[in-house]
Design a protein around this motif. Structure first.
Motif, PDB file in Angstrom:
ATOM      1  N   TYR A 155     -17.467 -17.401  20.804  1.00 55.35           N
ATOM      2  CA  TYR A 155     -18.274 -17.598  19.454  1.00 55.35           C
ATOM      3  C   TYR A 155     -19.683 -17.510  20.056  1.00 55.35           C
ATOM      4  O   TYR A 155     -20.497 -17.006  19.315  1.00 55.35           O
ATOM      5  CB  TYR A 155     -17.867 -18.741  18.725  1.00 55.35           C
ATOM      6  N   GLY A 161     -22.754 -16.464  15.072  1.00 52.92           N
ATOM      7  CA  GLY A 161     -21.732 -16.713  14.393  1.00 52.92           C
ATOM      8  C   GLY A 161     -20.819 -17.762  15.125  1.00 52.92           C
ATOM      9  O   GLY A 161     -20.358 -17.463  16.135  1.00 52.92           O
ATOM     10  N   ARG A 199     -12.760 -16.222  18.655  1.00 53.44           N
ATOM     11  CA  ARG A 199     -13.160 -15.430  17.020  1.00 53.44           C
ATOM     12  C   ARG A 199     -12.499 -14.284  17.125  1.00 53.44           C
ATOM     13  O   ARG A 199     -12.413 -13.447  18.144  1.00 53.44           O
ATOM     14  CB  ARG A 199     -14.647 -15.531  16.760  1.00 53.44           C
ATOM     15  N   GLY A 230     -21.770 -12.810  10.894  1.00 46.37           N
ATOM     16  CA  GLY A 230     -21.406 -13.987  10.005  1.00 46.37           C
ATOM     17  C   GLY A 230     -20.121 -14.401  10.275  1.00 46.37           C
ATOM     18  O   GLY A 230     -19.661 -14.561  11.485  1.00 46.37           O
ATOM     19  N   PRO A 231     -19.673 -15.116   9.240  1.00 43.90           N
ATOM     20  CA  PRO A 231     -18.183 -15.812   9.377  1.00 43.90           C
ATOM     21  C   PRO A 231     -17.372 -15.085  10.002  1.00 43.90           C
ATOM     22  O   PRO A 231     -16.955 -13.581   9.797  1.00 43.90           O
ATOM     23  CB  PRO A 231     -18.088 -16.244   8.012  1.00 43.90           C
ATOM     24  N   THR A 232     -16.449 -15.587  10.891  1.00 45.13           N
ATOM     25  CA  THR A 232     -15.286 -14.951  11.483  1.00 45.13           C
ATOM     26  C   THR A 232     -14.156 -15.772  11.504  1.00 45.13           C
ATOM     27  O   THR A 232     -14.179 -17.119  11.336  1.00 45.13           O
ATOM     28  CB  THR A 232     -15.679 -14.415  12.888  1.00 45.13           C
ATOM     29  N   GLN A 233     -12.774 -15.118  11.798  1.00 47.44           N
ATOM     30  CA  GLN A 233     -11.780 -16.175  11.829  1.00 47.44           C
ATOM     31  C   GLN A 233     -11.672 -16.677  13.065  1.00 47.44           C
ATOM     32  O   GLN A 233     -11.698 -16.035  14.273  1.00 47.44           O
ATOM     33  CB  GLN A 233     -10.493 -15.051  11.392  1.00 47.44           C
ATOM     34  N   LYS A 250     -16.126 -20.970  11.722  1.00 46.59           N
ATOM     35  CA  LYS A 250     -16.123 -21.009  10.328  1.00 46.59           C
ATOM     36  C   LYS A 250     -14.726 -21.227   9.956  1.00 46.59           C
ATOM     37  O   LYS A 250     -14.726 -22.170   8.921  1.00 46.59           O
ATOM     38  CB  LYS A 250     -16.794 -19.623   9.825  1.00 46.59           C
ATOM     39  N   ASP A 251     -13.964 -20.292   9.781  1.00 48.16           N
ATOM     40  CA  ASP A 251     -12.752 -20.457   9.493  1.00 48.16           C
ATOM     41  C   ASP A 251     -11.572 -20.998  10.576  1.00 48.16           C
ATOM     42  O   ASP A 251     -11.472 -20.265  11.617  1.00 48.16           O
ATOM     43  CB  ASP A 251     -12.046 -19.163   8.849  1.00 48.16           C
TER      44      ASP A 251
END
Length: 329
Positions: free
Chosen positions: A117, A2, A137, A125-128, A5-6
């Motif tokens: 990360y 992961g 993250r 999967g995606p994390t903030q 992402k965001d």
């Protein structure tokens, strides 16, 4: 794995500097931790601890690399006699504390913590991420038992430093152990290992590199995209990895940042202070020392004795731990 992402969560941050504090908007909504009884200390100071007599401790440097952190000047301060653990507190020792007291760490009560990360389990999967430091993250379920989040474990890391612990968690451990956290002066005195002068590292002044001189667990390669693991580690190393300093203390620089129970104050001129990031100098930050496995001279050259940073007492990450000291009678 992961990856970033965001990028819309958090604020501030850095590889080794402060990251967003783990503070709920409504502190009253956070469940309180169980009370931790003070230890009777009937068994005294553990035999492995290194006893250092009273003396004059050198603090800081006259050759700062990050003057804005308040590294300068080199000065002396008297310290009393104290005994210091050769190692940071391990997962095994922290586990005995939790088993004996039922203590619940702040990351567990918040329900999430910060993870680098490249260490995250692939299934997450995606994390903030953190604005300006997307390698950090926000991972639900990350805590001292699961340092990288759900699916990670300390089962084979009992001799690694405990991480995902806040200053408040470290204080609770100290109450149980009958110990305390070191001051900055004590920490630097111990880290120098008896070396004289304005020495930069616990082993001397030679700079670690990415090829053939790796005396501590820091980053090798291009941060944050690639770590060659030339020193053998991507994350934490065992607490007795690498050679000790002159006092027999291990990993005083690199591996994990270490909490000091002392507010972070910047000894600097007003011009530097005005230029400093407000998160570094604002009230409520406490010192951490020593750098971590994420430090590299190209980005965060804080794996030096005089280097320093801070964070809020309720913050935890995957690269902050602690070691304890006892006052000598």
């Amino acid at each position: 794995m992961g990856g970033p992402k965001d990028d819309d969560g958090g604020h501030g941050g850095g590889c080794c500097g402060p990251v967003p504090p783990l503070r709920l908007p409504d502190a009253a909504a956070r469940p309180s931790a169980p009370a931790v009884p003070a230890a009777a200390r009937t068994q005294g100071i553990p035999d492995r601890f290194v006893r250092l007599p009273p003396g004059r401790a050198r603090i800081g440097t006259d050759h700062p690399l990050l003057a804005i952190d308040g590294e300068a000047p080199l000065r002396e301060q008297r310290v009393g006699g104290f005994a210091i653990d050769p190692f940071t507190v391990t997962n095994a020792w922290f586990g005995r504390f939790v088993a004996a007291t039922g203590y619940v760490t702040e990351a567990e009560r918040f329900g999430w913590s910060f993870v680098f990360y490249l260490l995250m389990p692939e299934h997450l999967g995606p994390t903030q991420g953190v604005v300006g430091a997307t390698w950090w993250r926000n991972v639900p379920g990350a805590d001292w038992r699961h340092p990288e989040g759900p699916g990670s474990s300390i089962a084979e890391r009992e001799n690694h430093p405990v991480v995902q612990v806040s200053l408040n968690d470290a204080r609770a451990f100290c109450r149980w152990a009958g110990a305390r956290l070191p001051s900055e002066a004590e920490w630097e005195h111990a880290a120098r290992g008896g070396l004289s002068g304005d020495v930069r590292y616990p082993w001397g002044d030679r700079e670690p590199d990415d090829l053939d001189f790796m005396p501590c667990n820091i980053w090798q390669g291009a941060f944050p995209e690639r770590n060659t693991r030339a020193d053998g580690y991507l994350g934490t190393a065992p607490v007795d990895a690498f050679a000790p300093n002159g006092y027999g203390l291990y990993n005083m620089c690199g591996n994990v940042w270490e909490w000091c129970d002392q507010p972070m104050r910047i000894r600097s001129n007003k011009k530097l202070l005005r230029q400093a990031d407000e998160d570094v100098v604002k009230k409520g930050f406490y010192l951490t020392k020593g750098g971590s496995y994420l430090c590299h001279r190209s980005y965060c050259h804080r794996y030096r004795i005089a280097a320093r940073t801070g964070n809020t007492p309720d913050s935890a990450t995957g690269h902050i731990g602690f070691r304890v000291v006892y006052d000598l009678p």
